[in-house]
Scaffold this active site. Sequence first.
Site, PDB file in Angstrom:
ATOM      1  N   GLU A 156      10.876  -4.436   6.137  1.00 48.69           N
ATOM      2  CA  GLU A 156       9.822  -3.956   7.024  1.00 48.69           C
ATOM      3  C   GLU A 156      10.152  -4.175   8.505  1.00 48.69           C
ATOM      4  OE1 GLU A 156       7.889  -2.128   5.625  1.00 48.69           O
ATOM      5  OE2 GLU A 156       7.179  -2.899   3.722  1.00 48.69           O
ATOM      6  N   TYR A 207       0.804  -1.222   0.000  1.00 43.72           N
ATOM      7  CA  TYR A 207       0.000   0.000   0.000  1.00 43.72           C
ATOM      8  C   TYR A 207       0.835   1.268   0.000  1.00 43.72           C
ATOM      9  CZ  TYR A 207       1.222  -0.702   4.888  1.00 43.72           C
ATOM     10  OH  TYR A 207       1.918  -0.930   6.054  1.00 43.72           O
ATOM     11  N   GLY A 208       2.156   1.145  -0.047  1.00 35.34           N
ATOM     12  CA  GLY A 208       3.002   2.335   0.062  1.00 35.34           C
ATOM     13  C   GLY A 208       4.172   2.314  -0.897  1.00 35.34           C
ATOM     14  N   THR A 209       5.372   2.406  -0.345  1.00 32.80           N
ATOM     15  CA  THR A 209       6.578   2.567  -1.165  1.00 32.80           C
ATOM     16  C   THR A 209       6.900   1.345  -2.020  1.00 32.80           C
ATOM     17  OG1 THR A 209       8.085   1.789   0.581  1.00 32.80           O
ATOM     18  CG2 THR A 209       7.593   4.164   0.509  1.00 32.80           C
ATOM     19  N   LEU A 210       6.235   0.218  -1.789  1.00 29.33           N
ATOM     20  CA  LEU A 210       6.464  -0.984  -2.599  1.00 29.33           C
ATOM     21  C   LEU A 210       5.583  -1.025  -3.848  1.00 29.33           C
ATOM     22  CD1 LEU A 210       6.751  -3.486   0.360  1.00 29.33           C
ATOM     23  CD2 LEU A 210       8.551  -3.030  -1.311  1.00 29.33           C
TER      24      LEU A 210
END
Length: 140
Positions: A84, A19-22
């Site tokens: 993470e 949901y983000g930087t990936l």
Amino acid sequence: MHPHHLREAIANTPRVAVYGTLKQGFNNAHWLNGATLLGSDVTKALTLYDIGPYPGAKWQLSKGVTIEVYQISIDHLAQLDWLEDYRIDAPSEGEYDRQQITTCFGLAWVYLYNPSVTGKTAIYESGWRMPNISNVQQRR
């Protein structure tokens, strides 16, 4: 050779929801090179929080946040656990915990933010937008 817990995790759930930087086009998308993008989904099970250079998700109802779901390998899972700061022996002590979420592609791993989000901006709908800064951390 990968530890038993990684072999078991990937055999049980060979997908990850991000949901983000990936996500595609973001600064950590390269960590998913070689994974298969299954597609996007919207989940109301998560609320995102703007942590600054990256978001964090909590199990809180939302209006629907966008996630991307990937078919991954055991190597991807091991790398994502490291990125993470997921700690198998003490999940609440790392920056993120890895849990399963239901998606339209089946169960997928999702990384949930452990620290407090008090004072952080909640994102209840759509998704996180990467800030326009040049020094976004590559590990986290």
